[in-house]
Design a protein around this motif. Sequence first.
Motif, PDB file in Angstrom:
ATOM      1  N   GLN A  78       0.634  -0.996   0.218  1.00  0.00           N
ATOM      2  CA  GLN A  78       0.248   0.387  -0.072  1.00  0.00           C
ATOM      3  C   GLN A  78       0.956   1.322  -0.153  1.00  0.00           C
ATOM      4  N   VAL A  79       2.277   0.953  -0.061  1.00  0.00           N
ATOM      5  CA  VAL A  79       2.358   1.989  -0.302  1.00  0.00           C
ATOM      6  C   VAL A  79       3.014   2.280  -1.754  1.00  0.00           C
ATOM      7  N   VAL A  80       3.553   3.815  -1.785  1.00  0.00           N
ATOM      8  CA  VAL A  80       4.312   4.256  -3.278  1.00  0.00           C
ATOM      9  C   VAL A  80       5.362   5.265  -3.218  1.00  0.00           C
ATOM     10  N   ILE A  81       6.069   4.852  -4.240  1.00  0.00           N
ATOM     11  CA  ILE A  81       7.418   5.903  -3.777  1.00  0.00           C
ATOM     12  C   ILE A  81       7.691   6.692  -5.250  1.00  0.00           C
ATOM     13  N   GLY A  82       7.316   8.204  -4.542  1.00  0.00           N
ATOM     14  CA  GLY A  82       7.547   9.166  -5.951  1.00  0.00           C
ATOM     15  C   GLY A  82       8.855   9.718  -5.646  1.00  0.00           C
ATOM     16  N   ASN A  83       9.125  10.542  -6.884  1.00  0.00           N
ATOM     17  CA  ASN A  83      10.152  11.743  -6.623  1.00  0.00           C
ATOM     18  C   ASN A  83       9.961  12.943  -6.208  1.00  0.00           C
TER      19      ASN A  83
END
Length: 380
Positions: A95-100
């Motif tokens: 359920q975790v998304v990583i972004g710049n």
Amino acid sequence: MQAISSAAQAVRRLARQQASSLGAYNAGLSSEAVRNRYGVTEIARLASNENPLGPSPLVQQALSDLAQHSGIYPDPNSQALRAEIAALTGIAPQQVVIGNGSENILEMLCLAFINPGDRVVTLLPSFGLHEIYPRMMGAEVTLVAVNQALEFDLAAWRLALQRPAKMVVFSNPSNPVGCMLGRDDFLQLIAAVPQDCLLVIDEAYYEYCANQADYPDSLALLPLQDRPWIVLRTCSKAYGLAGLRVGYGLACDAELVALLDRVRTPFNINLAAQNAALAALRDRQHVADSVAWVSEARAAMAAALRALGLQVAPSSANFLFFDCGYPSVQIAEALLAHGIIVKPWREAGYQRFIRVSIGSAADNRRFLHALRQVLAEAAR
């Protein structure tokens, strides 16, 4: 008048109307640009809400042998970083998304969800990309202004949310104002949000108010809602990694993360950023020290600004938003000549407001000294 080249004419003809009509995000001036333009040597960077303590010492250790690994691609899914964030927040890794940066996740959300003509509701004044990214996709954006006390206007939000919307997005605490929705008001606002829209809570400044008794625990409250939602946080502020660009989203369901993973670039978080973020997230004491400094210095700066007769918004973040009494661009330009970089606000109705970051003790003193001079000169 300079002639427009045939290539430029073709660009204008071929461009999407939504892109051509977008306003540019105001990222401010670099220190080098200010040095070159004004001939100053000392710069106080008080426009971008950076951490005056910098990153954790563990970050330097994590990056010490980076060069020997820079020839290989980073993990495209940031698995170790997702696991660390999951352990920190209590939410499942899927359920975790990583972004710049967390703004990269805002962009993903708009790419994945917004069609031309969809309605997005957000705050005024707001973080510029809360408006720019939806408009990029052709959305109709409704801006809900803060009240006269520069706090969330719940009545205005209820009215705005009576109409259907595809996405509702707001920051808590607010950027650029700094005001915070307490638990009861937060529950009232999200109860008014249509059930069939995506709720986006931007908590970029979460660490600065997480210990306040009335700050809503969004990860405990949002799962009680039968709706899609995502909470955005960042490593740019309290963790001191603004230059490496790492943000993350905590989503209602793995289905939302899987959708965002399909619209992002595959290597959106570089190796240095992943390693640095892992180290920073593990140093809780550095974050606590950073927050403690801001809390003390913010109160002192707010008192100093009010002593000058200026209206200062209530803030639970690492900055203050104040009415300088004159066009903010004029005052900010004059401060640049003193080597002080602040952010003049340009949205309609707020052009006399400046957002100033809480910096080091020395930078805060320099800012207040320069501001007194600049305001005195403006009054002549």
